[in-house]
Design an enzyme around this catalytic site. Structure first.
Site, mmCIF file in Angstrom:
data_model
loop_
_atom_site.group_PDB
_atom_site.id
_atom_site.type_symbol
_atom_site.label_atom_id
_atom_site.label_comp_id
_atom_site.label_asym_id
_atom_site.label_seq_id
_atom_site.Cartn_x
_atom_site.Cartn_y
_atom_site.Cartn_z
ATOM 1 N N ASP A 39 91.015 81.183 33.362
ATOM 2 C CA ASP A 39 90.176 82.194 32.664
ATOM 3 C C ASP A 39 88.780 81.233 32.459
ATOM 4 O OD1 ASP A 39 89.733 84.233 30.962
ATOM 5 O OD2 ASP A 39 90.872 83.337 29.113
ATOM 6 N N LYS A 82 91.499 74.884 16.089
ATOM 7 C CA LYS A 82 91.984 76.316 16.630
ATOM 8 C C LYS A 82 93.423 76.533 16.238
ATOM 9 C CE LYS A 82 91.558 78.140 21.509
ATOM 10 N NZ LYS A 82 91.703 77.862 22.714
ATOM 11 N N GLY A 142 84.676 80.763 15.225
ATOM 12 C CA GLY A 142 84.808 81.598 16.260
ATOM 13 C C GLY A 142 86.229 82.257 16.304
ATOM 14 N N LYS A 143 86.557 82.676 17.478
ATOM 15 C CA LYS A 143 87.640 83.594 17.558
ATOM 16 C C LYS A 143 87.871 83.380 18.954
ATOM 17 C CE LYS A 143 89.829 87.192 15.381
ATOM 18 N NZ LYS A 143 91.208 86.628 15.333
ATOM 19 N N GLY A 144 89.047 82.831 19.477
ATOM 20 C CA GLY A 144 89.532 82.731 20.808
ATOM 21 C C GLY A 144 90.872 83.642 21.098
ATOM 22 N N GLY A 145 91.399 83.257 22.449
ATOM 23 C CA GLY A 145 92.433 84.280 22.764
ATOM 24 C C GLY A 145 93.695 83.933 21.684
ATOM 25 N N PHE A 146 93.633 82.510 21.170
ATOM 26 C CA PHE A 146 94.690 81.916 20.351
ATOM 27 C C PHE A 146 94.673 82.540 19.023
ATOM 28 C CE2 PHE A 146 95.752 78.256 22.856
ATOM 29 C CZ PHE A 146 97.109 78.424 22.734
ATOM 30 N N GLY A 147 93.314 82.635 18.547
ATOM 31 C CA GLY A 147 93.196 82.977 16.978
ATOM 32 C C GLY A 147 91.978 82.274 16.521
ATOM 33 N N VAL A 174 89.094 79.777 15.269
ATOM 34 C CA VAL A 174 88.594 78.258 15.103
ATOM 35 C C VAL A 174 88.154 77.935 13.913
ATOM 36 C CG1 VAL A 174 87.516 76.581 16.664
ATOM 37 C CG2 VAL A 174 88.483 78.821 17.680
#
Ligand SMILES: *[C@@H]1O[C@H](CO)[C@@H](O)[C@H](O)[C@H]1NC(C)=O
Ligand SMILES: *[C@@H]1O[C@H](CO)[C@@H](O)[C@H](O)[C@H]1NC(C)=O
Ligand SMILES: *[C@@H]1O[C@H](CO)[C@@H](O)[C@H](O)[C@H]1NC(C)=O
Ligand SMILES: *[C@@H]1O[C@H](CO)[C@@H](O)[C@H](O)[C@H]1NC(C)=O
Ligand SMILES: *[C@@H]1O[C@H](CO)[C@@H](O)[C@H](O)[C@H]1NC(C)=O
Ligand SMILES: *[C@@H]1O[C@H](CO)[C@@H](O)[C@H](O)[C@H]1NC(C)=O
Ligand SMILES: *[C@@H]1O[C@H](CO)[C@@H](O)[C@H](O)[C@H]1NC(C)=O
Ligand SMILES: *[C@@H]1O[C@H](CO)[C@@H](O)[C@H](O)[C@H]1NC(C)=O
Ligand SMILES: *[C@@H]1O[C@H](CO)[C@@H](O)[C@H](O)[C@H]1NC(C)=O
Ligand SMILES: *[C@@H]1O[C@H](CO)[C@@H](O)[C@H](O)[C@H]1NC(C)=O
Ligand SMILES: *[C@@H]1O[C@H](CO)[C@@H](O)[C@H](O)[C@H]1NC(C)=O
Length: 866
Positions: free
Chosen positions: A667, A570, A549-554, A556
């Site tokens: 968030d 992450k 997956g992809k989050g606000g951070f980068g 996963v």
């Protein structure tokens, strides 16, 4: 007959008003043009010279071999250009008429044309404000490079900057600015992303120039066809003004269908960047009058997964369809498949493909920017001071140093030495509150140093260098000596004393108040048990093998610890929207917070440039994906959804009421609610969290953070943040669980889920809002009650919103109602219910010092009763 005439007349009126409108708020700049305004006869667009928009660079003409008559097709604005041999960063500053927040199309055009006689192609970077837009590269001297971007203005001005990378002198030939309708070209990132044009295709066989007088936004369309397609078109008029996109007639009138009706119509594009993000806008209108027994119906899929359909384009009416979630990856394919009951093949009239540019960098802190811009105009500084003072990073104004480790960069050092400055030291230098070094030597300044600067210098907070000849301190000139000679060693000593005093005072105060929470500190993070090296992280993730997956951070990644525990890792990516600061915030918070409905934190990695967070692995991904996946969502019964809502509410309730000081997540959204193997929900992503002092109820925050669709309107408008902002976001999540719709619904028009539900509910029809995939298998009272809770969470004023403890107890009532429906068949005891929603799970005694335990039922961990 007469009505026909009347209609025709109306159309003509519309067309002429369109042309008139096209000129008013367009900004069209012929860069490097010495002359006055002129109208380009090819396009009827009025171009202006660029002197009003920039004060650096020099005018140049391209070499005659690239000009008329040798190159009869050369667009007039490209025959000259402005080059920038001086300064690393040169910027055009435009003022959009619609001001801050308006959506605009910006197009920059470059033609080298051997203007400098050196026959060496330069390469340089283009920035929109402080954010990277694109790199400009040429194939040859006659190559015309065009860059286009759609973006929201971040202030009342928009800077377009050219950055010298040491690969040749930057230049620009033309710059065009077109305001768009702000409700078009929406993305899930709201105003925090811009769209860089990849392709804009007019499908079919038109014969126009690609740039049409009736395109109210002056987009340029490339004709596109394929040997396996049949062109179709109409000469009738098509209604295009129903949506804000206003595709020009010439474009929407022509289209294509696959020659073999049973084959799909495919469009493919690719990139080298695995993390590239795309949006696609497809335009449709039926151009053939269909017979009684004819039909055209098709499904649209993107990369093999269904996007939309079945869809039937309306006869002579333009519609636009786009992906509601961003497409990520290297290879992309749009496919239009005819459905089985359709007699005609699919049709496509036009398409636009954009790559997302996230606005990761922030402009300089407003007061600092204003003060330094004042310095520039007052002193008429001759340096190349263009665009934002601090940004982009490494390209701040000459003589300036900035601190970038805070959310908005601040100016910390200003060197104005040897600038022939005259007159008094201006008062507004005081506004640079973060300044630690100010050098005014080598100038003819007179009068006195402003008080605030002098005081800060005397307190050891500012190193001030001035000539003593003409300049006095305020009052006597004796004092001046003290300011003027900055003896660094003594300043350091003074600072050290101040720091020690402050620490002593703080410690004292803390002992007195007693209740204050431990300040977060690095040593807590550094506990060996939780810290991993980058090598260990690579080992755990098998060299980042599986991305989940992809989050606000980068990104996963899936990982496996030595003991076999599955984990999610992450990795903080360079292009992430959150920075190292948020990383630290998240790591610090996670170290201290333990609750069964908050994603468990296993450890982190903080090696030089490699930042990573390690969480427990949640087998069922996030709630957003589950809800948008047709198969998985149809398996989510009302009872399951209520369990998820209650879990998430428990997590939030704990943050708000179980932690001291309370924590506002900031968030909350379906993408941040993770599901375990047995669908137990946990809240993740504390990157935006903020710890609040217990005695302050609300706080004014400097930047609004969060995700479009979930943002509390009051927080957004007034920047007042408290727990109620999370309650609002939770209400949106609850509505998504009930309706199965996303927070921002995109059909013919974009509508927020709260607006949509309230308008549907006016009909008092439960059926029209409830997710049809639940197939009416639910207790109606329970759903009504949940809707009421959601509406009570999402009232526009936070004052009228309920608190999470109320939400939680009401949701438990909903679950009781739903379970009692089942009870006739499968009795469920209250014990079981308590087991499912039992008390907090403390996995570490450390917690007790931070978060209070509000229940005294025994701790139970376990899956739901299913
Ligand atoms: C460019 O060409 C125009 C018209 O031919 C001329 O007036 C102008 O001086 C030229 N500019 C430069 C910098 O040579
Ligand atoms: C220059 O490059 C462009 C773009 O690649 C190409 O279309 C054009 O034919 C080239 N012109 C010359 C003279 O090589
Ligand atoms: C522009 O608008 C944004 C959000 O509406 C606001 O945060 C920002 O301060 C505004 N900037 C200026 C310069 O007005
Ligand atoms: C362009 O195409 C339209 C319809 O196909 C035709 O009526 C028109 O004459 C064409 N114009 C030119 C300039 O070829
Ligand atoms: C430019 O204006 C002329 C006269 O109004 C018109 O005939 C022509 O079609 C226009 N060209 C474009 C590209 O709009
Ligand atoms: C923008 O588009 C919307 C429909 O998408 C329309 O209702 C609105 O009137 C348009 N605004 C302007 C200024 O054209
Ligand atoms: C059309 O496509 C179908 C399915 O791919 C294929 O079986 C058929 O032979 C094709 N027909 C023609 C005329 O090519
Ligand atoms: C893009 O697709 C083309 C055609 O399929 C292929 O030749 C090319 O290697 C691909 N490029 C990348 C970067 O994957
Ligand atoms: C419509 O249906 C009739 C009878 O079923 C058939 O004769 C005719 O060819 C069909 N027309 C088209 C355009 O398919
Ligand atoms: C089109 O999509 C619908 C649902 O969206 C699906 O039921 C149908 O099977 C699809 N048809 C084709 C040909 O893919
Ligand atoms: C300052 O003025 C002197 C003399 O007028 C001049 O020689 C020098 O170039 C000027 N320096 C700057 C930076 O403008």
């Amino acid at each position: 007959m007469s009505t026909g005439f009347f209609l025709l007349l109306l159309l003509m009126l519309c067309a002429s008003s369109v042309r008139a409108q096209r000129r008013i708020d367009f900004i069209s700049i012929d860069c490097g043009s010495p002359s006055k305004l002129y109208e380009d006869t090819d396009t009827n667009i009025t171009y202006s010279p660029d002197g009003d928009y920039i004060d650096t660079g020099i005018n140049q003409n391209i070499s005659s071999e690239f000009m008329y008559p040798k190159n009869p097709n050369l667009p007039l604005p490209l025959s000259d250009l402005r080059s920038f041999p001086q300064g690393n960063k040169n910027c055009y500053t435009l003022k959009p008429e619609a001001g801050n927040g308006s959506l605009n199309l910006i197009r920059a055009t470059f033609l080298y044309g051997n203007y400098d006689g050196e026959n060496k192609l330069p390469e340089f970077d283009l920035y929109l404000g402080v954010n990277f837009w694109s790199t400009v590269r040429f194939e040859n001297a006659s190559d015309i490079v065009t860059k286009e971007i759609l973006g929201f203005a971040e202030s009342n001005t928009v800077d377009i900057c050219l950055i010298n990378k040491g690969l040749g002198t930057p230049f620009i030939s033309a710059l065009e600015f077109r305001p768009l309708n702000g409700s078009t070209y929406g993305t899930e990132f709201g105003t925090s992303a811009s769209l860089v044009l990849i392709e804009r295709l007019d499908i079919g066989q038109g014969n126009g120039t690609g740039r049409y007088g009736d395109d109210v936004y002056d987009r340029i369309w490339s004709r596109h066809s394929s040997p396996s397609w049949d062109p179709v078109s109409t000469s009738s008029s098509i209604t295009t003004y129903e949506n804000g996109y206003r595709v020009p007639l010439e474009v929407i009138r022509t289209a294509a269908t696959p020659q073999n009706a049973s084959e799909p119509l495919d469009l493919y594009w690719n990139t080298t960047d695995m993390n590239a993000q795309f949006y696609v806008f497809m335009y449709f209108a039926e151009v053939e009058k269909l017979g009684k027994n004819q039909s055209r119906k098709f499904n649209i899929s993107l990369n093999g997964s269904p996007l939309f359909g079945p869809f039937t384009p309306r006869y002579l009416q333009a519609d636009v369809i786009s992906n509601s979630r961003v497409l990520v990856g290297k290879d992309h394919e749009i496919s239009l498949h005819k459905t089985e009951d359709s007699s005609l093949p699919p049709i496509l009239n036009a398409v636009e493909v954009f790559q997302v540019m996230q606005l990761v960098e922030s402009p300089t802190y407003g007061e600092d920017a204003d003060a330094i811009k004042n310095v520039k105009t007052t002193y008429q500084i001759k340096k190349i001071w263009a665009g934002d003072p601090c940004g982009p990073r490494n390209f701040s104004w000459e003589g300036l140093e900035c601190n970038y480790s805070i959310s908005l960069p601040r100016i910390i050092s200003l060197d104005l030495s040897n600038n022939n400055l005259t007159g008094p030291v201006p008062q507004f230098l005081e506004e640079l509150k973060s300044l630690t070094l100010l050098n005014l030597k080598g100038n003819q300044l007179s009068g006195s140093v402003p008080n605030a600067l002098r005081e800060r210098s005397e307190a050891g907070l500012l190193v001030l260098s001035v000539d003593t000849k003409n300049l006095c301190g305020s009052g006597s000139c004796k004092k001046k000596k003290k300011i003027v000679a900055p003896i660094v060693a003594s300043l350091v000593a003074a600072l050290a004393v101040v720091i020690v005093l402050m620490l002593v005072w703080k410690l004292r105060r803390k002992r007195e108040s007693g209740t204050e929470a431990e300040p977060f500190n690095k040593t807590a993070i550094a506990s060996k048990k939780c810290q991993f090296t980058h090598e260990e992280v690579l080992d755990i993730t098998k060299n980042l093998q599986t991305s989940i997956g992809k989050g606000g951070f980068g990104t996963v990644y899936h990982g496996c610890m030595k003991d076999g525990t599955q984990v999610a890792v992450k990795m903080l990516s360079a292009s992430s929207t959150q920075g190292p600061r948020e990383f630290q915030t998240e790591a610090e918070l996670l170290m201290r917070i333990h609750h069964r409905n908050l994603a468990s934190f296993i450890g982190y990695c903080d090696d030089a440039n490699n930042l990573a967070l390690i969480y427990e692995y949640m087998a069922n991904g996030n709630l957003k994906n589950s809800l948008s996946d047709a198969e998985r969502s149809s398996q989510m019964t009302w009872e399951t959804r209520l369990h998820i809502a209650i879990n998430a509410a428990q997590g939030l309730e704990y943050l708000h009421h179980g932690c001291k000081p309370p924590i506002v997540h900031r968030d909350v959204k379906t993408a941040n609610i993770l599901l375990s193997e047995n669908l137990e929900a946990k809240i993740a992503d504390f990157g935006l969290s903020k710890v609040f002092a217990s005695d302050i109820e609300t706080q004014v925050v400097s930047t609004v953070m969060g995700t479009a669709g979930y943002l509390d309107p009051e927080y957004y408008n007034c920047q007042r943040l408290n727990e109620k902002s999370d309650v609002y976001s939770f209400g949106v999540v609850l509505l998504e669980l009930i309706t199965g719709q996303p927070a921002v619904i995109k059909s013919d028009e974009v509508i927020h889920i709260v607006t949509w539900v309230s308008s549907e509910l006016e009909k008092r029809e439960l059926k029209s809002v409830v997710d049809q995939r639940m197939q009416e298998e639910f207790d109606e009272h329970s759903v009504w009650k949940a809707l009421e809770i959601a509406m009570a969470c999402t009232t526009s004023t936070s004052q009228h919103r309920v608190t999470m403890d109320v939400v939680l107890s009401e949701l438990k009532n909903c679950l009781e109602m739903e379970l009692s429906r089942h009870r006739e068949r499968t009795p469920t005891s209250t014990e079981e219910l308590r087991a499912a929603f039992g008390p907090y799970n403390h996995s570490s005694p450390e917690v007790l010092s931070m978060c209070t335990d509000s229940t005294n039922v025994d701790s139970v961990t376990g899956p739901f009763p299913r």
